[in-house]
Enzyme design. Structure first.
Site, mmCIF file in Angstrom:
data_model
loop_
_atom_site.group_PDB
_atom_site.id
_atom_site.type_symbol
_atom_site.label_atom_id
_atom_site.label_comp_id
_atom_site.label_asym_id
_atom_site.label_seq_id
_atom_site.Cartn_x
_atom_site.Cartn_y
_atom_site.Cartn_z
ATOM 1 N N CYS A 70 0.842 -1.208 0.000
ATOM 2 C CA CYS A 70 0.000 0.000 0.000
ATOM 3 C C CYS A 70 0.871 1.250 0.000
ATOM 4 O O CYS A 70 1.668 1.466 0.923
ATOM 5 C CB CYS A 70 -0.920 -0.006 1.207
ATOM 6 S SG CYS A 70 -1.892 1.504 1.362
ATOM 7 N N GLN A 194 1.597 11.920 15.547
ATOM 8 C CA GLN A 194 0.853 12.138 14.307
ATOM 9 C C GLN A 194 1.334 11.184 13.209
ATOM 10 O O GLN A 194 2.494 10.777 13.178
ATOM 11 C CB GLN A 194 1.030 13.582 13.837
ATOM 12 C CG GLN A 194 0.512 14.624 14.800
ATOM 13 C CD GLN A 194 -0.998 14.801 14.736
ATOM 14 O OE1 GLN A 194 -1.710 14.026 14.107
ATOM 15 N NE2 GLN A 194 -1.501 15.819 15.394
ATOM 16 N N TYR A 223 -2.774 18.313 26.860
ATOM 17 C CA TYR A 223 -2.844 17.145 25.987
ATOM 18 C C TYR A 223 -1.504 17.048 25.227
ATOM 19 O O TYR A 223 -1.472 16.894 24.008
ATOM 20 C CB TYR A 223 -3.993 17.239 24.985
ATOM 21 C CG TYR A 223 -5.339 17.591 25.592
ATOM 22 C CD1 TYR A 223 -6.187 16.603 26.075
ATOM 23 C CD2 TYR A 223 -5.759 18.918 25.668
ATOM 24 C CE1 TYR A 223 -7.429 16.931 26.620
ATOM 25 C CE2 TYR A 223 -6.984 19.254 26.213
ATOM 26 C CZ TYR A 223 -7.822 18.257 26.682
ATOM 27 O OH TYR A 223 -9.040 18.590 27.221
ATOM 28 N N GLU A 251 -0.386 15.662 30.372
ATOM 29 C CA GLU A 251 -0.866 14.543 29.567
ATOM 30 C C GLU A 251 -1.320 13.436 30.508
ATOM 31 O O GLU A 251 -0.667 13.174 31.524
ATOM 32 C CB GLU A 251 0.262 14.037 28.649
ATOM 33 C CG GLU A 251 0.005 12.725 27.947
ATOM 34 C CD GLU A 251 -1.228 12.763 27.063
ATOM 35 O OE1 GLU A 251 -2.040 11.831 27.170
ATOM 36 O OE2 GLU A 251 -1.367 13.714 26.272
ATOM 37 N N ASN A 295 -4.025 20.578 22.366
ATOM 38 C CA ASN A 295 -4.026 19.653 21.229
ATOM 39 C C ASN A 295 -4.856 18.430 21.620
ATOM 40 O O ASN A 295 -4.325 17.334 21.820
ATOM 41 C CB ASN A 295 -2.591 19.251 20.886
ATOM 42 C CG ASN A 295 -2.526 18.298 19.705
ATOM 43 O OD1 ASN A 295 -3.360 18.359 18.800
ATOM 44 N ND2 ASN A 295 -1.560 17.405 19.711
ATOM 45 N N CYS A 321 -7.996 18.278 15.381
ATOM 46 C CA CYS A 321 -8.205 17.316 14.295
ATOM 47 C C CYS A 321 -9.689 17.172 13.976
ATOM 48 O O CYS A 321 -10.081 16.262 13.236
ATOM 49 C CB CYS A 321 -7.592 15.954 14.651
ATOM 50 S SG CYS A 321 -8.306 15.193 16.134
#
Length: 362
Positions: A70, A194, A223, A251, A295, A321
């Protein structure tokens, strides 16, 4: 759809979503991605049968479809997947059959760093084949140059959840270094990073640029994951010749906090990282800084928005996001004015969008 058209369409859609809550935004040119070979991680379902496995997805009949070629994956991943499949076959690992609810090996999760090093996680139904994996580990390390971290994750339940709570690291090293220029992050087996390294670099650089412009005396990175935003911001401020801000990263994951601390120590950055829920930050007794970076996951910051609205923080840099929850959170902070934004195409060929927005108190 041609990629340029995809990017323009996504940018226009995000602008429209935020228009009602941020009508006077300065929109920067969207950050494009490579069209292929951009994913730094592969999450592959193990199908087939013992000695003849497939790595990819399952079809509607729950049969394996091989995706080792892929082209979404980075080239180093494509180069080693055949060797990993061959090793699974030679080690005699039994694929888990979703249809029959039998077998052991469910997923292969592979992450590659910019230096061409790998971390691999094998998700098993039980410990039944853990001994077999341990014995065959030397052959795996020989077959996959650059394989730095290997771990086994146990996911005993029959449900659509990739991984479970128990993780066993089989190699002497448990952290994968992710060199990103001025900063090298450290990823543990369960650490979030990410999926698109090229675009992530651009995202960190833009956020750092805005933070340098603000010259904060102190900042929170909520975060914070493995500390990507905080550590890049600290490096950028020092490079600009300014005094380093007092940085606190928060976090909920203990592993991610340990990784952030390791990266900060290696970089010589004086930053504190705390294992806590970001929404409880107001209870930790910390003085509210002049800049807060958030984030969050797709659900957004929720009740934290109301607290930030009342906190007195002068500036918020919000990496999202999910533009839908981003718009909701901006609306919940009416005293903060969104001044500039940029789309980062972290997920090409999908509807998903990563957006960075700077808000200042009016």
């Amino acid at each position: 759809m041609p990629y340029e058209q995809q990017l323009a369409s996504k940018d226009a859609r995000v602008r429209e979503q935020l228009q009602g809550v941020a009508p006077n935004l300065e929109w920067l040119t969207p950050q494009a991605s490579a069209e292929a070979n951009f994913r730094n991680k592969a999450k592959l379902v193990v199908g087939g049968r013992t000695g003849l496995v497939s790595l990819g997805i399952l079809d509607r009949q729950r049969r394996g479809i091989d995706l080792t070629g892929c082209e979404l994956q980075e080239q180093p991943i494509l180069a080693v997947l055949p060797s990993i499949a061959a090793w699974i076959n030679e080690a005699g690992l039994t694929p888990y059959s979703v249809r029959e609810r039998q077998g052991e090996l469910k997923h292969v999760l592979l992450t590659v760093s910019p230096a061409g090093e790998f971390a691999m996680r094998l998700v098993l139904r039980s410990e039944g084949q853990l001994g077999r994996i341990r014995r065959a580990l030397p052959q795996l390390l020989a077959a996959v140059p650059g394989l730095r971290v290997v771990s086994v994750n146990l996911q005993p339940e029959h449900k659509a959840v990739i991984e479970g709570a128990e993780e066993t690291v089989l190699t002497d090293t448990r952290l994968l270094p992710m060199p990103l220029g001025a900063v090298t992050l450290q990823l543990g087996p369960r650490s979030f990073f990410q999926t698109n390294t090229q675009v992530t670099r651009a995202l960190y650089a833009r956020a750092s640029e805005w933070i340098v412009d603000a010259v904060p005396a102190a900042m929170w990175d909520l975060y914070c994951g493995v500390g990507g935003f905080a550590l890049h911001a600290a490096a950028a401020v020092l490079e600009a010749g300014s005094a380093a801000p007092d940085i606190v990263g928060v976090e909920v994951s203990d592993e991610a906090v340990a990784s952030a601390r390791a990266a900060a120590a290696a970089a010589g950055v004086d930053a504190r990282f705390v294992a806590a829920d970001a929404v409880q930050m107001q209870q930790l007794g910390e003085q509210v800084p002049d800049l807060v970076l958030v984030n969050p996951p797709r659900r957004g910051i929720g009740e934290l928005a109301q607290w930030l609205e009342e906190s007195g923080a002068a500036r918020i840099v919000y990496s999202s996001c999910n533009p839908t929850t981003l718009a909701r959170d901006i609306e919940a902070m009416p005293s903060m004015r969104a001044v500039r934004a940029q789309l980062f195409d972290m997920f090409p060929h999908t509807e998903h969008a990563e957006v960075l927005v700077e808000l200042v108190r009016q």
